[in-house]
Design a protein around this motif. Structure first.
Motif, PDB file in Angstrom:
ATOM      1  N   THR A 668      43.665  44.440  42.206  1.00 50.85           N
ATOM      2  CA  THR A 668      44.747  45.376  41.620  1.00 50.85           C
ATOM      3  C   THR A 668      46.097  44.861  42.268  1.00 50.85           C
ATOM      4  O   THR A 668      47.379  45.152  41.193  1.00 50.85           O
ATOM      5  N   PRO A 669      46.434  45.458  43.469  1.00 48.80           N
ATOM      6  CA  PRO A 669      48.045  44.824  44.327  1.00 48.80           C
ATOM      7  C   PRO A 669      48.397  44.094  44.130  1.00 48.80           C
ATOM      8  O   PRO A 669      49.622  43.775  43.753  1.00 48.80           O
ATOM      9  N   GLU A 670      47.885  42.937  43.834  1.00 44.62           N
ATOM     10  CA  GLU A 670      48.466  41.111  44.170  1.00 44.62           C
ATOM     11  C   GLU A 670      48.503  40.793  42.408  1.00 44.62           C
ATOM     12  O   GLU A 670      49.534  40.709  41.844  1.00 44.62           O
ATOM     13  N   VAL A 671      47.653  41.814  41.580  1.00 48.89           N
ATOM     14  CA  VAL A 671      48.238  40.926  40.026  1.00 48.89           C
ATOM     15  C   VAL A 671      49.526  42.672  40.024  1.00 48.89           C
ATOM     16  O   VAL A 671      50.621  41.966  39.191  1.00 48.89           O
ATOM     17  N   GLU A 672      49.463  43.283  40.187  1.00 51.12           N
ATOM     18  CA  GLU A 672      50.739  44.529  40.333  1.00 51.12           C
ATOM     19  C   GLU A 672      52.163  43.226  40.435  1.00 51.12           C
ATOM     20  O   GLU A 672      53.657  43.535  40.099  1.00 51.12           O
ATOM     21  N   ASP A 673      51.880  42.560  41.661  1.00 55.15           N
ATOM     22  CA  ASP A 673      53.568  42.131  42.613  1.00 55.15           C
ATOM     23  C   ASP A 673      53.794  40.742  41.127  1.00 55.15           C
ATOM     24  O   ASP A 673      54.928  40.190  41.624  1.00 55.15           O
ATOM     25  N   LEU A 674      52.507  39.977  40.945  1.00 56.05           N
ATOM     26  CA  LEU A 674      52.544  38.922  40.205  1.00 56.05           C
ATOM     27  C   LEU A 674      53.534  39.986  38.548  1.00 56.05           C
ATOM     28  O   LEU A 674      54.400  38.871  37.781  1.00 56.05           O
ATOM     29  N   LYS A 675      52.930  40.864  38.296  1.00 55.36           N
ATOM     30  CA  LYS A 675      53.500  41.257  37.037  1.00 55.36           C
ATOM     31  C   LYS A 675      55.281  41.701  37.736  1.00 55.36           C
ATOM     32  O   LYS A 675      56.683  40.962  36.774  1.00 55.36           O
ATOM     33  N   VAL A 692      55.302  31.879  30.731  1.00 56.84           N
ATOM     34  CA  VAL A 692      54.476  32.073  31.714  1.00 56.84           C
ATOM     35  C   VAL A 692      52.942  31.951  32.096  1.00 56.84           C
ATOM     36  O   VAL A 692      52.196  32.540  30.785  1.00 56.84           O
ATOM     37  N   GLY A 693      52.780  30.661  32.993  1.00 57.51           N
ATOM     38  CA  GLY A 693      51.387  30.268  33.168  1.00 57.51           C
ATOM     39  C   GLY A 693      50.989  30.871  34.692  1.00 57.51           C
ATOM     40  O   GLY A 693      52.115  31.153  35.442  1.00 57.51           O
ATOM     41  N   THR A 694      49.902  30.911  35.178  1.00 59.05           N
ATOM     42  CA  THR A 694      49.741  30.652  36.666  1.00 59.05           C
ATOM     43  C   THR A 694      48.285  29.838  36.871  1.00 59.05           C
ATOM     44  O   THR A 694      47.306  29.528  36.100  1.00 59.05           O
ATOM     45  N   TYR A 695      48.282  29.975  37.748  1.00 54.14           N
ATOM     46  CA  TYR A 695      47.570  28.900  38.635  1.00 54.14           C
ATOM     47  C   TYR A 695      46.992  28.984  40.345  1.00 54.14           C
ATOM     48  O   TYR A 695      47.641  29.579  41.130  1.00 54.14           O
ATOM     49  N   LEU A 708      44.227  37.529  34.188  1.00 53.88           N
ATOM     50  CA  LEU A 708      43.935  37.020  32.999  1.00 53.88           C
ATOM     51  C   LEU A 708      43.263  37.936  32.124  1.00 53.88           C
ATOM     52  O   LEU A 708      43.413  38.459  31.634  1.00 53.88           O
ATOM     53  N   PHE A 709      42.123  38.711  32.872  1.00 53.91           N
ATOM     54  CA  PHE A 709      41.108  39.507  32.761  1.00 53.91           C
ATOM     55  C   PHE A 709      42.156  41.305  32.290  1.00 53.91           C
ATOM     56  O   PHE A 709      41.443  41.855  31.536  1.00 53.91           O
ATOM     57  N   ASN A 710      42.267  41.614  33.517  1.00 52.16           N
ATOM     58  CA  ASN A 710      43.158  42.834  33.134  1.00 52.16           C
ATOM     59  C   ASN A 710      44.097  42.924  33.149  1.00 52.16           C
ATOM     60  O   ASN A 710      44.784  44.160  32.599  1.00 52.16           O
ATOM     61  N   GLU A 711      44.609  42.094  32.922  1.00 55.86           N
ATOM     62  CA  GLU A 711      46.691  41.753  32.480  1.00 55.86           C
ATOM     63  C   GLU A 711      46.717  40.392  31.887  1.00 55.86           C
ATOM     64  O   GLU A 711      48.059  39.492  31.513  1.00 55.86           O
ATOM     65  N   PRO A 712      46.341  41.256  30.425  1.00 56.99           N
ATOM     66  CA  PRO A 712      45.873  39.760  29.656  1.00 56.99           C
ATOM     67  C   PRO A 712      47.766  39.169  28.458  1.00 56.99           C
ATOM     68  O   PRO A 712      47.726  38.255  27.670  1.00 56.99           O
ATOM     69  N   GLU A 713      48.528  40.088  28.732  1.00 61.95           N
ATOM     70  CA  GLU A 713      49.589  39.756  28.224  1.00 61.95           C
ATOM     71  C   GLU A 713      50.646  39.590  29.159  1.00 61.95           C
ATOM     72  O   GLU A 713      51.718  38.529  28.996  1.00 61.95           O
ATOM     73  N   LEU A 714      50.428  39.061  30.695  1.00 60.36           N
ATOM     74  CA  LEU A 714      50.981  39.118  31.909  1.00 60.36           C
ATOM     75  C   LEU A 714      51.341  37.167  31.906  1.00 60.36           C
ATOM     76  O   LEU A 714      52.400  36.625  31.298  1.00 60.36           O
ATOM     77  N   PHE A 715      50.310  36.346  31.370  1.00 60.03           N
ATOM     78  CA  PHE A 715      49.918  35.289  31.581  1.00 60.03           C
ATOM     79  C   PHE A 715      49.262  34.410  30.041  1.00 60.03           C
ATOM     80  O   PHE A 715      48.323  35.108  29.456  1.00 60.03           O
ATOM     81  N   ALA A 758      35.070  40.520  33.177  1.00 60.61           N
ATOM     82  CA  ALA A 758      35.182  39.699  32.252  1.00 60.61           C
ATOM     83  C   ALA A 758      35.476  39.744  31.028  1.00 60.61           C
ATOM     84  O   ALA A 758      36.214  38.610  29.514  1.00 60.61           O
ATOM     85  N   GLU A 759      35.844  40.542  29.868  1.00 59.99           N
ATOM     86  CA  GLU A 759      35.890  40.822  28.478  1.00 59.99           C
ATOM     87  C   GLU A 759      37.111  41.070  28.660  1.00 59.99           C
ATOM     88  O   GLU A 759      37.413  41.394  27.402  1.00 59.99           O
ATOM     89  N   GLY A 760      38.131  41.260  29.435  1.00 54.51           N
ATOM     90  CA  GLY A 760      39.604  41.159  29.402  1.00 54.51           C
ATOM     91  C   GLY A 760      40.158  39.893  28.369  1.00 54.51           C
ATOM     92  O   GLY A 760      41.576  39.798  28.538  1.00 54.51           O
ATOM     93  N   LEU A 761      39.829  38.771  28.871  1.00 53.82           N
ATOM     94  CA  LEU A 761      40.094  37.618  29.194  1.00 53.82           C
ATOM     95  C   LEU A 761      40.782  37.206  27.152  1.00 53.82           C
ATOM     96  O   LEU A 761      39.639  37.386  26.423  1.00 53.82           O
ATOM     97  N   GLN A 762      42.112  37.353  26.752  1.00 56.13           N
ATOM     98  CA  GLN A 762      42.616  36.498  25.419  1.00 56.13           C
ATOM     99  C   GLN A 762      43.545  35.089  25.723  1.00 56.13           C
ATOM    100  O   GLN A 762      43.352  34.718  24.940  1.00 56.13           O
ATOM    101  N   LYS A 763      43.400  35.131  26.742  1.00 53.44           N
ATOM    102  CA  LYS A 763      44.214  33.752  27.060  1.00 53.44           C
ATOM    103  C   LYS A 763      43.923  32.383  27.766  1.00 53.44           C
ATOM    104  O   LYS A 763      42.080  32.419  28.511  1.00 53.44           O
ATOM    105  N   PRO A 764      44.318  31.120  26.988  1.00 59.72           N
ATOM    106  CA  PRO A 764      43.013  29.366  27.434  1.00 59.72           C
ATOM    107  C   PRO A 764      43.327  29.770  28.923  1.00 59.72           C
ATOM    108  O   PRO A 764      43.814  30.299  29.925  1.00 59.72           O
ATOM    109  N   LEU A 765      42.219  29.512  29.514  1.00 62.96           N
ATOM    110  CA  LEU A 765      41.336  29.907  30.895  1.00 62.96           C
ATOM    111  C   LEU A 765      40.824  28.322  31.104  1.00 62.96           C
ATOM    112  O   LEU A 765      39.704  28.039  30.133  1.00 62.96           O
ATOM    113  N   LEU A 766      41.369  27.620  32.538  1.00 65.30           N
ATOM    114  CA  LEU A 766      40.890  25.898  32.841  1.00 65.30           C
ATOM    115  C   LEU A 766      40.120  26.665  33.715  1.00 65.30           C
ATOM    116  O   LEU A 766      40.858  27.489  35.104  1.00 65.30           O
TER     117      LEU A 766
END
Length: 831
Positions: A668-675, A692-695, A708-715, A758-766
């Motif tokens: 949770t806080p980590e994704v806030e920092d990525l945002k 923007v992508g992430t890995y 990707l699951f919780n902030e589907p518009e971020l990446f 996992a239901e939050g996935l909307q963008k390509p994931l490898l």
């Protein structure tokens, strides 16, 4: 994850070099430097990246890393302080080559195999007057006369010696398994002073107890005679053992329910402290194996696997005191520990009970304890004073909320709390060094009680005194040879810059000894007059240096290859990203694109790399342990990407509050920092926030999922390598720190496990995993893939690596992995 994410090859602790050898130094104009004591920040001025004549290729980056150089490993001082020893090892090679090099700068000489036993050893113990050193080499015991240099071998056995110490009278004691021996210095006699058997004590000759047995002895004279003779022999042997000085010590029988997990002998040879653990406990999982589909015989090999946190029921340890003089055994009680019976998880249990519509009634009960586990601090949790009159033990609660330093009362077999470190989240597995000052009853130790690891001095019965203080992290403490100074490493000038300091114990005067603008590790010379440094900058890997206290820095090794040194690497800028989520500033590395122009009308695509381990620092001024990623980020920058590498909350180097921000809410806080990182790049370096992508790998893979699951518009795309998908399936020592255990705190696991979101996935994931990963199991990815299939998510792909463990080993696997990541970003971010 501690010890989870380190890639095979160059370790983060051994990647280092001097600024004067082609490194990019950090100036006040280039670097953003924070004065921790005043919390003032100098604004960064991003400089254009260097122009390159030859573009990087993935084949070069992911090749056998030996092309970068074979660097010195495990360097340490010789006993006389005039040279150093170290090893070098080719990537994937089964053996190391050992070297000795004079500190005068002459070339290193390779040691022959028949010289290794007599070469000065890194670990050893000194006698009281520091004239002899005992050490273990290849399982056998040696002693060196430090005046003459003569080395003598004391054992030559197939059973390895496990530990050694000098006794106060000059004799040498050592232990093998659960048996303790003493070598008399005058005669050379080897005496077994303690034989410890984890078995029930033999009953000896027993009188008949049943009617039939009694009748047999009463009626049959021969049977009665056998009984009497056996009893007489038993009594004679007992008397002989007491009276005959040539006999070995009486055996200790401690029962067959436990095993010895730690053993420590007092310097006077009188007392032994044992830590015992239920022998039925095992780190191995009860239900699982890890299948190796490419077994050498053509079949599937069943490889044993570790237990998951959901099934790992650590019983803790108990301490036992043995008096070798009186042959008395005493169980050491824990009642003397402040808070030993507190219900420290009451609030967590109440919250989870309420979620199930239940109530929880808190009750006091003794907690499970164990000796503080060694996560690389290279010392025993049991510390004896020089005379042996005092002993301290460092204990931790299995629930991870408390660490105690306590002294032992030998008569009462009780503990007295000298220091309690409580943390409502979890006590750090780092910063636990401690010891006694010579000829005193004062302890020195590290503690995070102020929010940052600092050094303290405490006399028994007195209030502790802080020897360091401020918003910086103190680590790697060393007591000087004369006990005048305590040396330490700290990041005082910037969270990403290390230097060596020392504090005078008597006065508290603090002194900075090095002026390094990067990262380093140090070892103090035996006489305390010089430092051996393993130091690095952002674009140059590991070399060794020596610096006399108060003198100039001198480079000793130069193993970085010309091919690496001569390339125009881009040194990432270290920036502070303002947080909109209450975190203050989040430090990050930034790589700018080739030909960067902030005013360019076309906005740049970007990639954020998520480092592994969670608790790890990567946005620093040293050379990154992620050396392949460093080169990959240079490649991406050459191809027009901005790359950011954030020390999101939970990372190392920023104090306790930063570390524990992820407690019960990993991801949770980590994704806030990525945002905030994405927004900073859009506002400051002309990045298109919609490209923007992430890995990342391991914890970085987990974080990719959570974003990707919780902030589907971020990446717009993400790649998860060797990723954690469900924390209930990870190991207990790491996970229970942050999320407690699943039976106690299911809320934290459901909140923090990607498979639950996992239901939050909307963008390509490898998703990419090694089949032989015994750290983050391949099953993690299998379970998530099935979950995504059942959710009918079409936008993911997988790649498996049949021969790879957690840290990949084969260059071909690295290349395949990063080709896929690169292709994903090219397809999704450059549309």
């Amino acid at each position: 994850m501690k010890s989870v994410i380190r890639h095979v090859g160059l370790s983060a602790l051994s990647l280092a070099v001097l600024a004067g050898c082609g490194a990019t130094t950090v100036s006040s104009e280039q670097a953003q430097t924070t004065n921790q004591s005043t919390n003032q920040t100098t604004q960064v001025a991003l400089s254009a990246p260097p122009q390159v004549d030859q573009a990087l290729t993935l084949n070069q980056i992911m090749a056998n890393p030996d092309w970068m150089g074979l660097f010195a490993q495990g360097a340490y001082w010789s006993d006389d302080g005039q040279s150093i020893y170290f090893a070098r090892q080719a990537h994937g090679a089964p053996t190391k080559t050992y070297y000795q090099q004079s500190i005068d700068g002459t070339a290193a000489s390779e040691l022959a195999l028949n010289q290794l036993h007599s070469a000065d050893q890194r670990r050893g113990v000194l006698n009281n007057d520091k004239t002899r050193k005992a050490y273990i080499y290849q399982g056998n015991l040696f002693v060196k006369d430090l005046n003459s240099g003569k080395v003598s071998q004391l054992t030559r056995q197939n059973t390895a010696v496990d530990g050694v110490r000098f006794l106060n009278n000059g004799d040498i004691s050592y232990w093998q398994g659960d048996n303790i021996f003493k070598i008399h210095q005058g005669s050379g006699l080897v005496e077994e002073i303690a034989s410890i058997k984890m078995a029930a004590e033999p009953k000896g000759v027993q009188a008949p107890s049943t009617y039939i047995a009694k009748q047999q002895h009463r009626l049959i004279q021969y049977v009665a005679m056998q009984q009497d003779n056996a009893k007489a022999k038993q009594d004679y042997k007992a008397e002989l053992t007491k009276a005959d000085p040539t006999m070995s010590a009486k055996t200790w029988y401690l029962g067959d329910k436990e095993v010895v997990t730690n053993l420590s002998l007092s310097p006077d040879g009188r007392y032994v402290i044992l830590a015992l653990k239920d022998k039925s406990y095992s780190w191995r999982g009860e239900h699982d194996i890890m299948p190796n589909y490419l077994g050498k015989d053509g079949y599937v090999d069943a490889v044993p696997a570790r237990a998951r946190v959901a099934e790992d029921k650590n019983p803790g340890e108990r301490l036992v005191l043995l008096d070798l003089d009186t042959h008395a055994k005493k169980d050491i009680t824990i009642e003397g520990l402040t808070g030993f019976d507190e219900d420290v998880l009451a609030a967590v249990k109440t919250e989870n009970a309420k979620a199930k519509g239940e109530s929880y009634d808190s009750e006091k009960a003794p907690r499970k304890l164990q000796l503080m586990q060694d996560w690389g601090w290279s010392q025993s949790a049991i510390q004896w004073s020089e005379s042996g009159d005092n002993v301290a033990v460092m204990l931790e609660a299995v629930d991870n909320k408390d660490r105690w330093i306590a002294t032992v009362n030998f008569e009462k077999a009780s503990l007295t709390t000298q220091h309690r470190l409580h943390d409502d989240a979890w006590v750090n597995y780092n910063f636990n060094q401690y010891g006694w000052l010579p000829n005193s009853d004062s302890l020195y130790y590290l503690s995070e009680e102020t929010g940052f690891s600092h050094l303290y001095l405490k006399e028994q019965g007195e209030k502790a005194k802080a020897l360091t203080q401020g918003k910086f992290v103190v680590s790697d403490i060393t007591l000087g040879p004369k006990a005048q100074f305590i040396y330490y490493k700290a990041n005082k000038t910037h969270p990403g810059m290390d230097n060596v300091y020392r504090v005078e114990i008597a006065t508290g005067k603090d002194e900075q000894l090095t002026q390094w603008q990067g990262q380093l590790d140090y070892t103090l010379s035996p006489d305390g007059t010089a430092l051996l440094l393993n130091a690095s900058t952002r674009i140059q890997p590991a070399e060794l240096f020596v610096q006399a206290i108060g003198g100039e820095l001198k480079q000793l090794t130069n193993y970085t290859s010309d091919a690496f040194n001569n390339y125009a690497w881009q040194a990432p800028e270290v920036v502070a990203v303002p947080s909109t989520h209450g975190a203050g500033e989040v430090y990050a590395r930034v790589y700018l694109p080739q030909g960067y122009d902030k005013n360019n009308a076309d906005k740049y695509p970007a990639v954020i790399f998520n480092h592994g381990a969670g608790y790890l620092q990567n946005a620093h001024y040293g050379f990154s342990g992620y050396f392949r990623e460093f080169m990959f980020h240079n490649l991406l920058a050459q191809q027009g990407y901005v790359v950011m590498d954030m020390d999101y909350r939970g990372s190392k180097g920023y104090g306790r509050d930063w570390r524990t921000a992820v407690y019960r809410q990993m991801g949770t806080p980590e994704v806030e920092d990525l945002k905030d990182g994405v927004n900073w790049m859009a506002a400051n370096v002309n990045v298109d926030a919609g490209k923007v992508g992430t890995y990342g790998g391991s914890y970085g893979g987990f974080l990719t999922f959570m974003a990707l699951f919780n902030e589907p518009e971020l990446f717009q795309a993400g790649a998860a390598l060797r990723p954690v998908t469900d924390w209930a399936h990870y190991n207990a020592p790491y996970t229970s720190n942050i999320l407690n255990t699943p039976d106690v705190d299911p809320i934290a696991y459901e909140r923090s496990s990607p498979i639950e979101h996992a239901e939050g996935l909307q963008k390509p994931l490898l998703i990419m995993s090694g089949v032989l990963d015994d750290n983050v199991f391949f099953q993690d990815s299998v379970r998530l893939v099935q979950r995504l299939i059942e959710l009918e998510k079409p936008m993911f792909e997988t790649a498996i690596y049949p021969v790879e463990p957690h840290g990949f080993r084969q260059p071909s696997s690295w290349l395949d992995e990063y080709r896929r990541i690169h292709e994903l970003f090219e397809q999704e971010l450059k549309k």
